[in-house]
Write an enzyme that holds these catalytic residues in place. Structure first.
Site, PDB file in Angstrom:
ATOM      1  N   ASN A 104       0.829  -1.196   0.000  1.00 34.13           N
ATOM      2  CA  ASN A 104       0.000   0.000   0.000  1.00 34.13           C
ATOM      3  C   ASN A 104       0.875   1.262   0.000  1.00 34.13           C
ATOM      4  O   ASN A 104       1.989   1.234  -0.527  1.00 34.13           O
ATOM      5  CB  ASN A 104      -1.007  -0.013   1.152  1.00 34.13           C
ATOM      6  CG  ASN A 104      -2.385   0.483   0.715  1.00 34.13           C
ATOM      7  OD1 ASN A 104      -2.553   1.649   0.436  1.00 34.13           O
ATOM      8  ND2 ASN A 104      -3.338  -0.425   0.635  1.00 34.13           N
ATOM      9  N   ARG A 105       0.413   2.366   0.598  1.00 30.99           N
ATOM     10  CA  ARG A 105       1.042   3.665   0.369  1.00 30.99           C
ATOM     11  C   ARG A 105       1.829   4.176   1.578  1.00 30.99           C
ATOM     12  O   ARG A 105       1.400   4.012   2.712  1.00 30.99           O
ATOM     13  CB  ARG A 105      -0.025   4.691  -0.034  1.00 30.99           C
ATOM     14  CG  ARG A 105      -0.615   4.389  -1.399  1.00 30.99           C
ATOM     15  CD  ARG A 105      -1.851   5.208  -1.727  1.00 30.99           C
ATOM     16  NE  ARG A 105      -2.269   4.937  -3.092  1.00 30.99           N
ATOM     17  CZ  ARG A 105      -3.071   3.918  -3.458  1.00 30.99           C
ATOM     18  NH1 ARG A 105      -3.546   3.093  -2.523  1.00 30.99           N
ATOM     19  NH2 ARG A 105      -3.371   3.726  -4.717  1.00 30.99           N
ATOM     20  N   HIS A 209      -2.036  -9.632  -3.745  1.00 28.20           N
ATOM     21  CA  HIS A 209      -2.759  -8.654  -4.563  1.00 28.20           C
ATOM     22  C   HIS A 209      -3.458  -9.363  -5.728  1.00 28.20           C
ATOM     23  O   HIS A 209      -3.192  -9.096  -6.900  1.00 28.20           O
ATOM     24  CB  HIS A 209      -1.790  -7.588  -5.068  1.00 28.20           C
ATOM     25  CG  HIS A 209      -2.432  -6.291  -5.445  1.00 28.20           C
ATOM     26  ND1 HIS A 209      -2.969  -6.064  -6.687  1.00 28.20           N
ATOM     27  CD2 HIS A 209      -2.639  -5.159  -4.731  1.00 28.20           C
ATOM     28  CE1 HIS A 209      -3.444  -4.836  -6.739  1.00 28.20           C
ATOM     29  NE2 HIS A 209      -3.277  -4.263  -5.564  1.00 28.20           N
ATOM     30  N   ASP A 290     -11.589   1.680  -2.898  1.00 29.21           N
ATOM     31  CA  ASP A 290     -10.177   1.329  -2.750  1.00 29.21           C
ATOM     32  C   ASP A 290      -9.834   1.701  -1.316  1.00 29.21           C
ATOM     33  O   ASP A 290      -9.080   2.631  -1.052  1.00 29.21           O
ATOM     34  CB  ASP A 290      -9.300   2.076  -3.748  1.00 29.21           C
ATOM     35  CG  ASP A 290      -7.909   1.468  -3.867  1.00 29.21           C
ATOM     36  OD1 ASP A 290      -7.611   0.528  -3.102  1.00 29.21           O
ATOM     37  OD2 ASP A 290      -7.118   1.924  -4.711  1.00 29.21           O
ATOM     38  N   GLU A 376      -7.231  -7.612  -0.124  1.00 27.04           N
ATOM     39  CA  GLU A 376      -5.922  -7.741   0.508  1.00 27.04           C
ATOM     40  C   GLU A 376      -6.078  -7.866   2.023  1.00 27.04           C
ATOM     41  O   GLU A 376      -6.583  -6.951   2.672  1.00 27.04           O
ATOM     42  CB  GLU A 376      -5.053  -6.517   0.203  1.00 27.04           C
ATOM     43  CG  GLU A 376      -4.845  -6.220  -1.268  1.00 27.04           C
ATOM     44  CD  GLU A 376      -4.269  -4.830  -1.465  1.00 27.04           C
ATOM     45  OE1 GLU A 376      -3.132  -4.580  -1.018  1.00 27.04           O
ATOM     46  OE2 GLU A 376      -4.972  -3.987  -2.074  1.00 27.04           O
TER      47      GLU A 376
END
Length: 421
Positions: A104-105, A209, A290, A376
């Site tokens: 992820n981020r 993923h 998302d 996920e």
């Protein structure tokens, strides 16, 4: 628990496999009866009811075969017909791979450990001020699912991949050694991800993923997955994000009846997409999902994540009758409704509809917007930049300490009583 694992362990885990073993029939011309990759570069494993193919690139799942309620075999994960295509595809949608070293981020592509600031490879949302990107997504331009893992063990029903991630790769401190094991049993796909920080403290967060369509992209009524029903019984809260999906630190309520309410009752993915609340829910000018839902099982007291009925997510398709119950030891669950798909990604030959007598099929043989779902299991996304969440012990790992461990069981069944509403 103290774990001492070195590079020599890679060889030690390469178990001898008797050549006399032959897999159970997968019911597919793409399967092979020999251990090792088939002619398309796929490594197959089998149970009595499932067959799955994997590739070393990203330790990715490439096929998952199951019979639907009509007895027709469906391949229910997105991918390519040949292993080499994954590395050549310029769009790289992270098909079926293991994103790492941190999934992820990462906000501003920076994090801090013990007062030291680290800068990771920025690879998403470029701006004039940050031409390479405003944040890091799935580990950077050369994250784990851009690299080939080593197959260290392969049997009829299980395969283990390994990767050594060097100190400084993509800006992450310290060496990490990881083992990814996939196993099939009956109607269950089990996976276990272990990662060991050998030299320095470092963030680690992994996941699978995988892009799902429980109809095998063969539904003659719709080419989207919006007909799939999702239930998240422990997820009354989610991680708040800004308009580029970077966590803000806020934990938000999924109020009953809201767009993000999948906890109060099962709901079709497409049920609320016409609601004004759905616009911007998955980022700037984006309609759909998302999002990272919190898995709040603490209300149950002590629990066994493997226990029957303790699934954190249930996905169903009334059309195929295929049901997937997700069990995991992780405390968060990300769902992406494939709003970024635009019809450019082709279906595999094992999927979709074909026209009869030279006629065009009912739908193009590509994946459209909302044509799939990514689910996920993982830790709270962005936790390394939000110490107030107190997730450090689950996201920062160092030499001599416990390893990172993720476990999950994806349990399939055929549900002939599911409805389309």
């Amino acid at each position: 628990m103290r774990l001492q694992v070195g590079l020599a362990a890679l060889g030690a885990l390469a178990l001898p496999i008797a050549s006399a073993l032959s897999p159970r029939s997968a019911g597919s011309s793409h399967a092979t009866s020999d251990l090792g990759p088939d002619e398309n570069g796929f490594w197959w494993i089998h149970s009595e009811d499932l067959s799955a193919a994997f590739i070393p690139y990203g330790a990715s799942i490439a096929k998952l075969l199951i019979h639907d309620k009509y007895g027709i075999q469906r391949d229910i994960v997105a991918g390519f017909d040949n292993a080499t295509a994954y590395e050549l595809d310029p769009t790289h949608p992270h098909l079926g791979g293991v994103p790492g070293r941190y999934a992820n981020r990462i906000q501003n592509s920076t994090f801090e450990i013990d007062g030291e600031i680290f800068h990771t490879d920025a690879n998403e949302n470029p701006t004039a001020e940050a031409p390479n990107g405003a944040n890091t997504l799935h580990g950077g331009h050369n994250g784990w699912d851009f690299r080939s893992f080593t197959v260290v063990s392969h049997s009829n029903d299980s395969i283990t991949f390994s990767i050594v991630d060097p100190d400084g790769e993509q800006g992450f401190p310290g060496e990490v050694i990881s083992y990814i094991t996939y196993t099939l049993r009956d109607l269950t796909w089990d996976f276990k991800m272990v990662a060991i920080a050998t030299t320095k403290k470092t963030p680690i967060m992994l996941s699978s993923h995988t892009y799902w369509n429980l109809d095998g992209f063969a539904n003659n009524e719709t080419n989207t997955a919006l007909n799939h029903t999702l239930y998240l019984p422990y997820s009354g809260q989610r991680v708040g994000v800004d308009n580029i999906l970077v966590p803000t630190g806020d934990i938000l309520a999924n109020k009953r009846g809201s767009v993000n309410d999948f906890w109060s009752a099962p709901k079709q993915i497409g049920a609320d997409l016409e609601s004004p609340e759905a616009l911007g829910n998955c980022g700037f000018n984006c309609t759909g999902y998302d999002n990272c839902w919190i898995v709040n099982r603490g209300q149950k007291g002590q629990y066994d994540w493997r226990a029957e009925g303790g699934y954190v997510a249930r996905l169903q398709s009334a059309w195929s009758g295929i049901q997937l119950d997700v069990y995991t030891d992780q405390d968060a669950f990300q769902m992406y409704s494939c709003g970024g798909q635009d019809g450019s990604l082709p279906l595999k030959t094992s999927q979709g509809l074909f026209g009869a007598d030279g006629e065009a099929p009912a739908f193009p043989r590509t994946i459209p917007k909302y044509g799939c779902l990514v689910m996920e299991v993982e830790e709270w996304v962005g936790g390394i930049n939000h110490p107030e969440w107190q997730r450090e012990s689950k996201q920062i790992f160092g030499p001599g300490g416990d390893p990172y461990v993720l476990q999950a069981s994806y349990v399939f069944s055929i549900n002939t009583t599911a409805t389309t509403s």
